[in-house]
Design an enzyme around this catalytic site. Structure first.
Site, PDB file in Angstrom:
ATOM      1  N   GLU A 128      47.011 -27.123  21.923  1.00  0.00           N
ATOM      2  CA  GLU A 128      47.459 -25.607  22.637  1.00  0.00           C
ATOM      3  C   GLU A 128      48.126 -24.335  23.383  1.00  0.00           C
ATOM      4  OE1 GLU A 128      43.972 -26.005  25.835  1.00  0.00           O
ATOM      5  OE2 GLU A 128      42.693 -27.199  24.347  1.00  0.00           O
ATOM      6  N   CYS A 173      45.795 -33.694  35.805  1.00  0.00           N
ATOM      7  CA  CYS A 173      46.578 -33.082  34.746  1.00  0.00           C
ATOM      8  C   CYS A 173      45.202 -33.767  33.727  1.00  0.00           C
ATOM      9  CB  CYS A 173      47.400 -33.212  33.681  1.00  0.00           C
ATOM     10  SG  CYS A 173      47.642 -32.427  32.631  1.00  0.00           S
ATOM     11  N   CYS A 176      46.984 -24.313  34.209  1.00  0.00           N
ATOM     12  CA  CYS A 176      47.916 -25.907  34.021  1.00  0.00           C
ATOM     13  C   CYS A 176      47.022 -26.529  33.885  1.00  0.00           C
ATOM     14  CB  CYS A 176      48.871 -25.583  35.275  1.00  0.00           C
ATOM     15  SG  CYS A 176      50.037 -23.719  34.866  1.00  0.00           S
TER      16      CYS A 176
HETATM   17  N1  SAH Z   1      55.210 -33.116  32.088  1.00  0.00           N
HETATM   18  C1  SAH Z   1      55.455 -32.005  31.900  1.00  0.00           C
HETATM   19  C2  SAH Z   1      55.222 -30.296  31.821  1.00  0.00           C
HETATM   20  C3  SAH Z   1      53.564 -30.690  31.638  1.00  0.00           C
HETATM   21  S1  SAH Z   1      52.921 -28.816  32.656  1.00  0.00           S
HETATM   22  C4  SAH Z   1      55.338 -31.668  33.208  1.00  0.00           C
HETATM   23  O1  SAH Z   1      54.456 -32.805  34.101  1.00  0.00           O
HETATM   24  O2  SAH Z   1      55.957 -31.051  34.077  1.00  0.00           O
HETATM   25  C5  SAH Z   1      52.546 -29.714  33.936  1.00  0.00           C
HETATM   26  C6  SAH Z   1      52.903 -28.878  35.227  1.00  0.00           C
HETATM   27  O3  SAH Z   1      50.432 -28.398  35.069  1.00  0.00           O
HETATM   28  C7  SAH Z   1      52.015 -29.406  36.704  1.00  0.00           C
HETATM   29  O4  SAH Z   1      53.231 -29.511  36.698  1.00  0.00           O
HETATM   30  C8  SAH Z   1      51.176 -28.764  37.804  1.00  0.00           C
HETATM   31  O5  SAH Z   1      51.710 -27.327  37.849  1.00  0.00           O
HETATM   32  C9  SAH Z   1      50.689 -28.021  36.049  1.00  0.00           C
HETATM   33  N2  SAH Z   1      49.036 -28.673  36.092  1.00  0.00           N
HETATM   34  C10 SAH Z   1      48.865 -29.891  35.939  1.00  0.00           C
HETATM   35  N3  SAH Z   1      47.496 -29.962  35.878  1.00  0.00           N
HETATM   36  C11 SAH Z   1      47.178 -28.697  36.989  1.00  0.00           C
HETATM   37  C12 SAH Z   1      45.448 -28.684  37.855  1.00  0.00           C
HETATM   38  N4  SAH Z   1      45.051 -30.109  37.309  1.00  0.00           N
HETATM   39  N5  SAH Z   1      45.884 -27.196  38.158  1.00  0.00           N
HETATM   40  C13 SAH Z   1      46.781 -27.144  38.313  1.00  0.00           C
HETATM   41  N6  SAH Z   1      47.959 -27.063  37.604  1.00  0.00           N
HETATM   42  C14 SAH Z   1      47.883 -28.062  36.494  1.00  0.00           C
END
Ligand code: SAH
Length: 345
Positions: free
Chosen positions: A87, A119, A333
């Site tokens: 995505e 996540c 995110c």
């Molecule tokens: N693996 C990398 C890139 C993925 S982005 C990393 O961990 O940075 C990951 C980002 O997505 C996280 O920092 C968080 O800000 C966001 N994220 C993940 N799950 C989320 C959720 N349920 N709600 C809001 N933001 C989320």
């Protein structure tokens, strides 16, 4: 476009005895104009176009779903030649002061091995790394669909970029290259869950790319629960790596912190965050948790968010409360999970 990163195009054409400028021409069609069809590469001879199509088929990714959020965010599900899907999310700015800003959040892996509790991507496990070409293609896809130049990119989609380091850096270089997408290094951000080896390598890259760290907890036991696969890379070591990064680059990393009720939003957690930030050049992004189906996690109360923002400010730690975008299309995110693809298969 699996096997067509920049170095590979040069190498493949050289093997055919073709001069480097031919590779540059092909690369420019792909990475500047977003043309993934040799028959449209009109400055190459017809014979060469046919030969290339025969020997190195481009197989661009196919869009299998597109959703447009009420806030203008667009989410694409792209399918590569082998059936793997990722995505990509494009976000036009809604703030008047940043009207010309168009950001794309791209994926660096199919799925993710990190299994972070909050996540959705991690729930599905890891499938494979993406090539540099497959990453750049996502940005070009969004640019073509929207019909406007992309101004900012973040490697914050599916996957952990520092577990696919070389391909990610190659993609960033294509994105940054003036001959291709030409997006300034400072407008290119990589987000990592805290892979220390990657942070050290990233500090040595000559470009001024931006670094973001998904922190989410500054107490080790809380972080280990939320992000089990970085438990082997503890917070004191992460802090040391960031100190080295800052000393080397003079650049300011940002921390992502998702505030989750009763999980990482206590007074103790706030104190631990203040201690972690102490002496570090950094910026804290406080984020609202987006809903992930089947997850019991809940966003922190508004008064907690206000308390955190003001307390960080009082300690001279710059903190921003981020707004979530595209949650109505599961494009926010933590919500990227290839829903459509899963339903189709
Ligand atoms: N693996 C990398 C890139 C993925 S982005 C990393 O961990 O940075 C990951 C980002 O997505 C996280 O920092 C968080 O800000 C966001 N994220 C993940 N799950 C989320 C959720 N349920 N709600 C809001 N933001 C989320």
């Amino acid at each position: 476009m699996k096997q067509f990163s920049q170095s590979e195009v040069v190498r493949l054409l050289a093997e055919k005895g073709l001069p480097k400028f031919r590779a540059d021409q092909v690369l420019q069609w792909m990475y500047q104009k977003g043309v993934f069809d040799y028959s449209q590469m009109t400055n190459l001879s017809k014979a060469l176009r046919e030969e290339l199509a025969e020997s190195f088929p481009l197989a661009p990714a196919e869009e299998i779903d597109k959703r447009i959020s009420a806030d203008g965010t667009r989410k694409y599900v792209l399918r590569y030649e082998d059936g793997a899907c990722v995505e990509t999310v494009a976000m036009p700015s809604t703030e008047n002061s940043q009207k010309d800003r168009l950001s794309v959040c791209f994926s660096t892996q199919v799925g993710c091995a990190m299994a972070c509790a909050f996540c959705a991507t991690g729930q599905g496990g890891f499938t494979r790394n993406l090539s540099a070409g497959e990453m750049v293609e996502q940005i070009l896809h969004a640019q073509k669909d929207i019909g406007e130049r992309i101004t900012n990119v973040v490697a914050m989609g599916q996957g952990e970029p520092f577990l696919n380091y070389d391909n990610t850096i190659e993609a960033l270089r294509i994105i940054n290259n003036k001959k291709f997408l030409g997006i300034g290094a400072r407008h290119i951000t990589v987000s990592t869950c805290g892979i220390i080896k990657g942070i050290d390598q990233f500090a040595n890259e000559p470009e001024q790319f931006t670094l973001a760290i998904s922190l989410h907890a500054a107490r080790q036991e809380v972080r280990d629960k939320l992000m089990p696969h970085v438990a082997s890379q503890p917070l004191p070591q992460l802090k040391k790596a960031l100190e080295r990064y800052i000393a080397k680059t003079n650049r300011r990393p940002s921390f992502e912190y998702l505030l989750m009720q009763g999980v990482n939003d206590s007074k103790q957690d706030l104190e631990a965050l203040l201690a972690f930030c102490d002496g570090l050049l950094c910026h804290v992004n406080l984020l609202p948790l987006n809903e992930v189906p089947g997850s019991p996690l809940k966003p922190a109360a508004p008064q907690t968010v206000r308390l955190w923002t003001s307390t960080l400010g009082e300690h001279h730690i710059e903190a921003t409360l981020r707004k979530s975008r595209g949650s109505d299309i599961a494009g926010a995110c933590g919500q990227l999970k290839n829903t459509i693809w899963k339903n189709l298969s």
